[in-house]
Write a protein that holds these residues in place. Structure first.
Motif, PDB file in Angstrom:
ATOM      1  N   PRO B 165      -5.931   1.772   1.352  1.00 21.41           N
ATOM      2  CA  PRO B 165      -7.333   2.002   1.750  1.00 21.41           C
ATOM      3  C   PRO B 165      -7.913   3.293   1.171  1.00 21.41           C
ATOM      4  O   PRO B 165      -9.124   3.390   0.974  1.00 21.41           O
ATOM      5  CB  PRO B 165      -7.244   2.075   3.278  1.00 21.41           C
ATOM      6  CG  PRO B 165      -6.042   1.262   3.624  1.00 21.41           C
ATOM      7  CD  PRO B 165      -5.066   1.470   2.508  1.00 21.41           C
ATOM      8  N   ASP B 166      -7.062   4.293   0.854  1.00 20.93           N
ATOM      9  CA  ASP B 166      -7.602   5.531   0.269  1.00 20.93           C
ATOM     10  C   ASP B 166      -7.780   5.426  -1.243  1.00 20.93           C
ATOM     11  O   ASP B 166      -8.150   6.403  -1.899  1.00 20.93           O
ATOM     12  CB  ASP B 166      -6.707   6.728   0.628  1.00 20.93           C
ATOM     13  CG  ASP B 166      -5.304   6.617   0.022  1.00 20.93           C
ATOM     14  OD1 ASP B 166      -5.065   5.674  -0.787  1.00 20.93           O
ATOM     15  OD2 ASP B 166      -4.446   7.451   0.342  1.00 20.93           O
ATOM     16  N   GLY B 167      -7.517   4.245  -1.801  1.00 22.81           N
ATOM     17  CA  GLY B 167      -7.758   4.044  -3.224  1.00 22.81           C
ATOM     18  C   GLY B 167      -6.531   4.216  -4.095  1.00 22.81           C
ATOM     19  O   GLY B 167      -6.523   3.791  -5.261  1.00 22.81           O
ATOM     20  N   ARG B 168      -5.472   4.839  -3.548  1.00 23.88           N
ATOM     21  CA  ARG B 168      -4.266   4.999  -4.360  1.00 23.88           C
ATOM     22  C   ARG B 168      -3.590   3.644  -4.565  1.00 23.88           C
ATOM     23  O   ARG B 168      -3.709   2.748  -3.733  1.00 23.88           O
ATOM     24  CB  ARG B 168      -3.289   5.967  -3.679  1.00 23.88           C
ATOM     25  CG  ARG B 168      -3.659   7.435  -3.864  1.00 23.88           C
ATOM     26  CD  ARG B 168      -2.625   8.330  -3.229  1.00 23.88           C
ATOM     27  NE  ARG B 168      -2.458   8.004  -1.811  1.00 23.88           N
ATOM     28  CZ  ARG B 168      -1.402   8.380  -1.092  1.00 23.88           C
ATOM     29  NH1 ARG B 168      -0.420   9.064  -1.655  1.00 23.88           N
ATOM     30  NH2 ARG B 168      -1.322   8.054   0.180  1.00 23.88           N
ATOM     31  N   ALA B 169      -2.848   3.551  -5.669  1.00 26.77           N
ATOM     32  CA  ALA B 169      -2.176   2.292  -5.961  1.00 26.77           C
ATOM     33  C   ALA B 169      -0.670   2.489  -5.902  1.00 26.77           C
ATOM     34  O   ALA B 169      -0.153   3.506  -6.364  1.00 26.77           O
ATOM     35  CB  ALA B 169      -2.587   1.785  -7.336  1.00 26.77           C
ATOM     36  N   ALA B 170       0.018   1.508  -5.311  1.00 18.64           N
ATOM     37  CA  ALA B 170       1.470   1.571  -5.187  1.00 18.64           C
ATOM     38  C   ALA B 170       2.068   0.335  -5.844  1.00 18.64           C
ATOM     39  O   ALA B 170       1.663  -0.793  -5.550  1.00 18.64           O
ATOM     40  CB  ALA B 170       1.855   1.628  -3.718  1.00 18.64           C
ATOM     41  N   LEU B 171       3.024   0.553  -6.733  1.00 20.24           N
ATOM     42  CA  LEU B 171       3.654  -0.551  -7.457  1.00 20.24           C
ATOM     43  C   LEU B 171       4.966  -0.911  -6.764  1.00 20.24           C
ATOM     44  O   LEU B 171       5.813  -0.051  -6.528  1.00 20.24           O
ATOM     45  CB  LEU B 171       3.907  -0.128  -8.911  1.00 20.24           C
ATOM     46  CG  LEU B 171       4.420  -1.212  -9.859  1.00 20.24           C
ATOM     47  CD1 LEU B 171       3.404  -2.335 -10.013  1.00 20.24           C
ATOM     48  CD2 LEU B 171       4.737  -0.599 -11.231  1.00 20.24           C
ATOM     49  N   VAL B 172       5.106  -2.180  -6.440  1.00 18.53           N
ATOM     50  CA  VAL B 172       6.281  -2.635  -5.692  1.00 18.53           C
ATOM     51  C   VAL B 172       6.940  -3.769  -6.468  1.00 18.53           C
ATOM     52  O   VAL B 172       6.254  -4.677  -6.945  1.00 18.53           O
ATOM     53  CB  VAL B 172       5.861  -3.141  -4.290  1.00 18.53           C
ATOM     54  CG1 VAL B 172       7.066  -3.666  -3.522  1.00 18.53           C
ATOM     55  CG2 VAL B 172       5.151  -2.042  -3.503  1.00 18.53           C
ATOM     56  N   ASP B 173       8.266  -3.700  -6.564  1.00 19.74           N
ATOM     57  CA  ASP B 173       9.019  -4.781  -7.204  1.00 19.74           C
ATOM     58  C   ASP B 173       9.061  -5.971  -6.242  1.00 19.74           C
ATOM     59  O   ASP B 173       9.544  -5.848  -5.115  1.00 19.74           O
ATOM     60  CB  ASP B 173      10.435  -4.285  -7.529  1.00 19.74           C
ATOM     61  CG  ASP B 173      11.206  -5.298  -8.373  1.00 19.74           C
ATOM     62  OD1 ASP B 173      11.012  -6.521  -8.164  1.00 19.74           O
ATOM     63  OD2 ASP B 173      12.002  -4.869  -9.225  1.00 19.74           O
ATOM     64  N   ALA B 174       8.583  -7.108  -6.702  1.00 14.79           N
ATOM     65  CA  ALA B 174       8.459  -8.258  -5.801  1.00 14.79           C
ATOM     66  C   ALA B 174       9.805  -8.814  -5.376  1.00 14.79           C
ATOM     67  O   ALA B 174       9.885  -9.582  -4.415  1.00 14.79           O
ATOM     68  CB  ALA B 174       7.638  -9.353  -6.481  1.00 14.79           C
ATOM     69  N   HIS B 175      10.857  -8.445  -6.088  1.00 13.18           N
ATOM     70  CA  HIS B 175      12.171  -8.988  -5.750  1.00 13.18           C
ATOM     71  C   HIS B 175      13.042  -7.984  -5.024  1.00 13.18           C
ATOM     72  O   HIS B 175      14.223  -8.232  -4.787  1.00 13.18           O
ATOM     73  CB  HIS B 175      12.866  -9.500  -7.024  1.00 13.18           C
ATOM     74  CG  HIS B 175      12.051 -10.510  -7.756  1.00 13.18           C
ATOM     75  ND1 HIS B 175      11.443 -10.248  -8.963  1.00 13.18           N
ATOM     76  CD2 HIS B 175      11.682 -11.766  -7.404  1.00 13.18           C
ATOM     77  CE1 HIS B 175      10.755 -11.316  -9.349  1.00 13.18           C
ATOM     78  NE2 HIS B 175      10.879 -12.249  -8.419  1.00 13.18           N
ATOM     79  N   GLU B 176      12.481  -6.851  -4.664  1.00 10.91           N
ATOM     80  CA  GLU B 176      13.232  -5.817  -3.947  1.00 10.91           C
ATOM     81  C   GLU B 176      13.413  -6.184  -2.486  1.00 10.91           C
ATOM     82  O   GLU B 176      12.718  -7.052  -1.954  1.00 10.91           O
ATOM     83  CB  GLU B 176      12.459  -4.483  -4.028  1.00 10.91           C
ATOM     84  CG  GLU B 176      12.683  -3.723  -5.306  1.00 10.91           C
ATOM     85  CD  GLU B 176      13.656  -2.569  -5.127  1.00 10.91           C
ATOM     86  OE1 GLU B 176      13.948  -2.197  -3.965  1.00 10.91           O
ATOM     87  OE2 GLU B 176      14.127  -2.053  -6.149  1.00 10.91           O
ATOM     88  N   MET B 177      14.301  -5.442  -1.854  1.00 17.08           N
ATOM     89  CA  MET B 177      14.490  -5.576  -0.412  1.00 17.08           C
ATOM     90  C   MET B 177      13.166  -5.233   0.298  1.00 17.08           C
ATOM     91  O   MET B 177      12.439  -4.341  -0.134  1.00 17.08           O
ATOM     92  CB  MET B 177      15.548  -4.569   0.076  1.00 17.08           C
ATOM     93  CG  MET B 177      16.947  -4.860  -0.381  1.00 17.08           C
ATOM     94  SD  MET B 177      17.676  -6.121   0.655  1.00 17.08           S
ATOM     95  CE  MET B 177      17.878  -5.184   2.182  1.00 17.08           C
ATOM     96  N   GLY B 178      12.888  -5.940   1.345  1.00 13.60           N
ATOM     97  CA  GLY B 178      11.715  -5.594   2.152  1.00 13.60           C
ATOM     98  C   GLY B 178      10.426  -6.217   1.646  1.00 13.60           C
ATOM     99  O   GLY B 178       9.355  -5.898   2.141  1.00 13.60           O
ATOM    100  N   VAL B 179      10.513  -7.084   0.656  1.00 13.94           N
ATOM    101  CA  VAL B 179       9.302  -7.757   0.158  1.00 13.94           C
ATOM    102  C   VAL B 179       9.442  -9.260   0.389  1.00 13.94           C
ATOM    103  O   VAL B 179      10.375  -9.885  -0.119  1.00 13.94           O
ATOM    104  CB  VAL B 179       9.089  -7.500  -1.350  1.00 13.94           C
ATOM    105  CG1 VAL B 179       7.816  -8.182  -1.815  1.00 13.94           C
ATOM    106  CG2 VAL B 179       9.045  -6.012  -1.633  1.00 13.94           C
TER     107      VAL B 179
END
Lengths: 406, 364
Positions: B165-179
């Motif tokens: 919501p603050d505009g920052r972007a976070a890149l997440v591996d779709a195959h990682e734990m917790g996704v």
């Protein structure tokens, strides 16, 4: 996509700006309805012609500036004049319709005789096309001319002849070849309005003003050489003229200018204390039209670029009138709604005086309908777009013989 | 001044149209649509081979270094063929986010992989672009949790780029734990509808931007422009089909295109549609070259194409009569593509409201 002007154009831009700065104060007021140009307007016109800001591409021997056509130059000149609020010169049917028609299909003698005085604003023309029985079906014209001792003898009635009450000349579509078909029987004549037998009666429109006329022609005599192209070529010539008329109507610059006027109106007009531009229902209508105006504006730039490169625009050009006149009407309708009940007092002051804001919007709103109808009504435009632009077949027509029996 | 596409851009379009015509018959489209992942591996290979996947990526990172106008030209062609390809997020929005907010090291790591087609990044917003679904995401150090609906291009994505919501972007591996990804059945079978559930998933924050909100808006606007271009292509395709049909279908001993009811409708549609192309071109151009007009143009192009697209989709379907309503013609794939584009990244009303805010007409 390169929206910057090259050095040649920047130089012209500078030159025009300089001219507007030093001479702009001499400009006549823009707008103000259709009138015969006064002294100030004629002097301004003379100045523009001298500098090549008017009739820039008309040959020198016909009174123009004689430069080759460069639409970018014309766009720059128009842009500088309109952003400075300075008159771009006289605009009338003779200049924007008859002159290009003569240059395209007229004889050298006709160009030499008429182009110069017309672009100088000395000769005013009106258009003798529509008749009470032939509007959309223009080729059904019944006004006819027979030939007698070297003259055409014209009889009939024309309608919607704007400016006829002060015009010097009329370009007239009439039937000369009774034995030929509907389209092949027409001719395009140049008729002096001072000829005996012409009777002009003002026609009051829904705005309450006499913007048009009915013109009655009774045994009007015109020398036989006052014809553009040959006998029976009238339909072709009329279509050349109509092509130039279509380009005049639906102009996207006008939409951009009018959108800005509506935005100003919505900022200063309130509904129970809230500016209308802040009221979601009104604002969303404005924004919807803004999207359409933006699309039309960039479409106009695209057409300009295509024209500059000599490319065919096809259907893209044919849609301009239908699109532009409808958006213009919706803009003035929004303005009328923003004014609400406060916009109901309607007090037009006549051609020479400035109207109050509400009256101006109401006149614009009604006049927009006139523009939707004139120059080929919207449904005629749809036929043209469908048939010429999209290659759809024509409606089957019943072949009816027309014209008087002699 | 020249308003229009360059020769290179027309060539780009030409070669892409060739590829799409070759790879994407209606039968093939039906097969891919059945799976519903919005991804066709063979087509993707073709797009990689034509350099389209690395379109926006700078040359030093193995891309073509082209502009958003080029991306709009591509999007129009993809829309024309309702191509199942993760284009808006993976090829346009994600690389743009990296280029605008990624550090030099992050760019050097990810952009070459985007250009080679090895990495496909989905994009999801946790607010701010007019979603109607739920979105609530918290960041705790480099761990991200929450629910994201309306992720774009998630069907065959290797990563997801989350806009906070603050505009920052976070890149997440779709195959990682917790996704966890949930694929829903999508209205538009050429584009998936997916949501991500994140539980302390490891995130790489792109935080080299001066103003994260500006970047988020820029990325959303770029997405809006390519969705508008995609609608333009899909609508043009529907129009072309209706026009061709009106010239061959005979009723009452006449082709139906000779009736004014049909002819005038087609005239109205072309009058609506043609100016859209210039609007989309300019909106795309403005994103790179006319910053002061970029926001209004992206929002208005998205809104306007949403409106025109819907009208064209309906009337061209009607014009095909009962056949238009069947599955047989396949026209519905285009209809649904237009419908999908209309709602994604802000429906017309939302985009116009934001356009009003940008112009200072929204103070309440």
């Amino acid at each position: 996509m390169d929206l910057a002007y090259g050095p040649k154009y920047r130089a012209l831009q500078e030159e025009v700006r300089g001219f507007v700065r030093s001479h702009g104060h001499l400009s006549p007021r823009t707008g103000g309805g259709r009138k015969r140009p006064d002294k100030r307007a004629l002097a301004w016109q003379h100045l523009l012609l001298q500098h090549g800001y008017f009739a820039r591409n008309i040959p020198k021997e016909y009174g123009g500036f004689g430069l080759p056509l460069d639409v970018m130059e014309l766009a720059i000149i128009a842009d500088e004049f309109s952003s400075a609020g300075v008159s771009p010169g006289i605009m009338n049917q003779g200049i924007s319709m008859l002159v290009p028609t003569l240059l395209e299909v007229g004889s050298k003698e006709q160009c030499a005789k008429w182009v110069g005085p017309t672009i100088r604003g000395e000769v005013i023309w009106c258009q003798g096309y529509s008749e009470p029985g032939s509007g959309s079906d223009l080729a059904a014209a019944k006004t006819h001319a027979r030939v007698e001792d070297g003259h055409f003898i014209i009889n009939g009635q024309k309608i919607w002849t704007s400016s006829a009450h002060f015009a010097d000349m009329m370009f007239l579509l009439c039937r000369t070849e009774t034995e030929k078909g509907k389209h092949g029987g027409l001719s395009y004549l140049l008729v002096p309005m001072s000829a005996p037998g012409i009777d002009v009666r003002p026609l009051v429109t829904m705005t309450g003003r006499a913007e048009f006329n009915e013109t009655f022609l009774t045994d009007v005599r015109v020398p036989i050489d006052q014809i553009v192209m040959r006998r029976g070529d009238g339909w072709h010539v009329a279509n050349v003229t109509l092509k130039y008329e279509r380009l005049l109507l639906g102009d996207p610059n006008k939409l951009t200018y009018r959108l800005a006027r509506v935005i100003e109106l919505m900022k200063k007009t309130s509904l129970e204390g809230v500016p209308t531009i802040q009221i979601p229902e009104y604002r969303d209508r404005l924004l919807r039209i803004q999207g359409e105006v933006l699309a039309s504006k960039f479409h106009g730039l695209r057409l300009l670029s295509e024209q500059a490169k000599g490319e065919e625009s096809g259907v893209r050009r044919l849609i301009v009138k239908l699109n532009g006149t409808m958006i213009a009407y919706r803009l003035s309708s929004l303005a009328v709604d923003v004014l609400g009940a406060a916009g109901l007092p309607y007090e037009p002051k006549g051609e020479a005086l400035e109207d109050d804001e509400a009256t101006t919007w109401q006149i614009d709103n009604m006049y927009d309908i006139g523009l939707i109808i004139g120059g080929g009504s919207s449904n005629i435009q749809r036929n043209i777009i469908g048939e010429r632009g999209l290659g759809l077949p024509r409606e089957p027509t019943a072949d009816i013989k027309l014209g008087p029996k002699e | 001044m020249e308003f229009g596409l360059s020769n290179e851009q027309w060539m780009l379009e030409n070669s892409l149209r060739g590829l799409l015509e070759e790879k994407l018959s209606l039968e093939r489209l039906r097969k891919v649509a059945e799976i519903g992942s919005g991804f066709d591996a063979t087509l993707w290979e073709g797009l990689v081979a034509q350099g389209i996947v690395g379109l926006l990526v700078p040359e030093r990172f193995g891309g073509s270094g082209l502009a958003l106008l080029d991306a709009a030209v591509v999007a129009e062609s993809l829309g024309y063929h309702v191509a199942p390809a993760p284009f808006p997020a993976s090829v346009v929005m994600a690389p743009l986010a990296l280029m605008s907010a990624g550090s030099e090291a992050q760019q050097a790591k990810w952009l070459p992989k985007i250009a080679s087609g090895e990495v496909r990044i989905s994009v999801a917003f946790a607010g701010g672009v007019g979603q109607t679904g739920e979105a609530s995401v918290q960041l705790d150090g480099d761990q991200i949790s929450g629910l994201l609906t309306g992720a774009l291009d998630a069907g065959a994505a290797s990563h997801v780029l989350v806009f906070l919501p603050d505009g920052r972007a976070a890149l997440v591996d779709a195959h990682e734990m917790g996704v966890a990804i949930e694929m829903r059945g999508s209205l538009d079978r050429t584009r998936p509808v997916s949501s991500y559930e994140l539980n302390d998933a490891r995130a790489i924050i792109l935080d080299a931007a001066n103003d994260a909100r500006v970047v988020a808006a820029r990325v959303a606007d770029a997405g809006r422009v390519v969705l508008a271009a995609d609608t333009l292509g899909a609508a043009q395709s529907m129009f072309d089909r209706a026009l061709a049909y009106s010239k061959e279908r005979v009723q009452f001993n006449r082709v139906i295109g000779s009736f004014q009811g049909v002819k005038h409708t087609l005239a109205d549609l072309v009058t609506m549609l043609e100016p859209c192309r210039a609007l989309v071109w300019y909106a795309a151009h403005a994103q790179d070259a006319v910053p002061e007009e970029a926001r209004i143009l992206a929002l208005q192009a998205k809104a306007h194409l949403g409106e025109v697209g819907r009208e064209i989709a309906r009337l061209t379907t009607e014009m095909h009569g009962g056949m238009g309503f069947t599955d047989l013609l396949g026209l519905h794939y285009w209809f649904k593509r237009v419908a999908f584009n209309r709602q994604m990244l802000g429906a017309p009303e939302h985009c116009r409201q934001e356009a009003a805010a940008v112009q200072g007409w929204l103070t309440v």
